[in-house]
Enzyme design. Structure first.
Site, PDB file in Angstrom:
ATOM      1  CB  ILE A 135      60.201  32.563 -13.287  1.00  0.00           C
ATOM      2  CG1 ILE A 135      59.077  33.212 -12.473  1.00  0.00           C
ATOM      3  CG2 ILE A 135      60.532  33.410 -14.501  1.00  0.00           C
ATOM      4  CD1 ILE A 135      59.437  34.613 -11.978  1.00  0.00           C
ATOM      5  CG  ASP A 136      62.868  27.588 -11.265  1.00  0.00           C
ATOM      6  OD1 ASP A 136      62.228  27.053 -12.185  1.00  0.00           O
ATOM      7  OD2 ASP A 136      64.095  27.431 -11.093  1.00  0.00           O
ATOM      8  NE  ARG A 137      56.736  26.839  -3.443  1.00  0.00           N
ATOM      9  CZ  ARG A 137      55.976  25.919  -2.862  1.00  0.00           C
ATOM     10  NH1 ARG A 137      55.833  24.737  -3.429  1.00  0.00           N
ATOM     11  NH2 ARG A 137      55.364  26.161  -1.730  1.00  0.00           N
TER      12      ARG A 137
ATOM     13  CB  THR B 148      63.078  32.375  -9.790  1.00  0.00           C
ATOM     14  OG1 THR B 148      63.986  31.287  -9.822  1.00  0.00           O
ATOM     15  CG2 THR B 148      63.665  33.548 -10.560  1.00  0.00           C
TER      16      THR B 148
END
Length: 323
Positions: free
Chosen positions: A140-142, A144
């Site tokens: 998952i994104d940094r 997020t």
């Protein structure tokens, strides 16, 4: 040095041949392995195999003489007591097969330019006396927050990776977005393309006839709204493209609140913390040992504050359950 034939263990079900070699012969490079496979020196059950071949328990892998076969694996990075406590605080579920974290916003999952502290570099803190280091099976994104699934053994990692690849995992995200999407629910069907390369590259909605664009689908539904100023969206990505949810929300005309990369001024509102309001809320997946595992993660502090300000009722977070 001589030819050896090794069995595939139960824990190595569905693991790729190149990853099996990486586990047993960590010094062997991918290029060297590809050459051994191409020349027929590596075989599975007596047949020529490719590096991408997926293995099953009981199969026999022919391993040709490999120079420096006794070379030890690289020493794992050392984690201190502070790292262990920090990582253990993130754990919301653990059994013999998986570990699940509620990752905070701002903590990268993997390293990159200028990134020295990330989840992948701290996974030795979660060994719990196991011989195996936990493994990432998705990202998952940094910025997020939310659910991040780890496999406790290589075999489990292969099974979970296959589940994500075949879309047997249902992912649900919560977001606070600018405006109020209309209609209130639907499917965003917009292909995505990358502009440039590297960590600064942008993902953009593309034309359908763009040969370089990737098919991308997202289901969305408005859960609540504060007039037409801000809305709470539930998002379910049916494909897994880079920044898919963020770009799809922007394309919908409702960028995610606090998004530093997409949405422009509309993504930033006075009176609310200027951090990405995107949270990996729920996962439903086949458990590696059988049954279905259902997981939910509490909202991060900045999203809890925003929900409270807007009067959104998130309800109680249910404990992890396997059925």
């Amino acid at each position: 040095m001589s030819v050896v034939t090794l069995p595939v263990s139960e824990d190595e079900a569905e693991i790729r041949l190149d990853r099996w070699f990486r586990r047993h012969y960590p010094h062997l490079t991918q290029g060297a392995l590809q050459k051994l496979c191409r020349t027929g020196q590596v075989k599975v059950d007596g047949k020529k195999a490719e590096t991408s071949t997926r293995l099953q328990p009981g199969q026999m892998v022919r391993v040709p003489p490999i120079p420096n076969a006794a070379k030890p694996a690289p020493i794992a990075p050392v984690v201190d007591e502070r790292d262990i406590k920090e990582m253990e605080r993130l754990v919301i579920y653990k059994d013999d097969h998986v570990i699940v974290l509620n990752k905070p916003s701002g903590l990268p999952v993997q390293g990159g330019p200028g990134i020295t502290r990330h989840v992948d570099g701290l996974l030795d803190a979660l060994r719990y006396d196991s011989e195996h280091r936990p493994r990432l099976v998705h990202r998952i994104d940094r910025d997020t927050s939310g659910l991040l699934l780890l496999a406790r053994t290589p075999g489990v990692a292969a099974k979970l990776a296959a589940a994500f690849r075949t879309r047997d995992v249902k992912k649900t995200y919560w977001a606070v977005v600018s405006g109020r999407p209309s209609p209130a629910e639907g499917v965003i069907d917009l292909p995505l393309a990358r502009l440039g390369a590297g960590p600064g590259a942008l993902t953009v909605a593309a034309e359908r006839d763009d040969e370089d664009a990737a098919h991308a689908l997202t289901e969305y539904a408005v859960r609540d709204a504060a007039g037409r100023k801000l809305s709470w969206l539930e998002l379910s990505p049916l494909t897994g493209r880079t920044h898919q949810l963020r770009v799809h929300c922007e394309a919908l005309g409702s960028p995610i609140l606090g998004d530093p990369k997409y949405g422009g001024e509309a993504a930033h509102k006075d009176g609310f913390e200027d951090r990405l309001h995107l949270h990996a809320r729920a996962l439903v997946l086949p458990h590696p040992a059988g049954g279905t595992l259902r997981l939910e993660a509490e909202l991060p502090p900045h999203m809890r504050d925003t929900f409270r300000q807007l009067g959104f009722e998130a309800g109680q977070t249910r404990a992890a359950r396997r059925s």
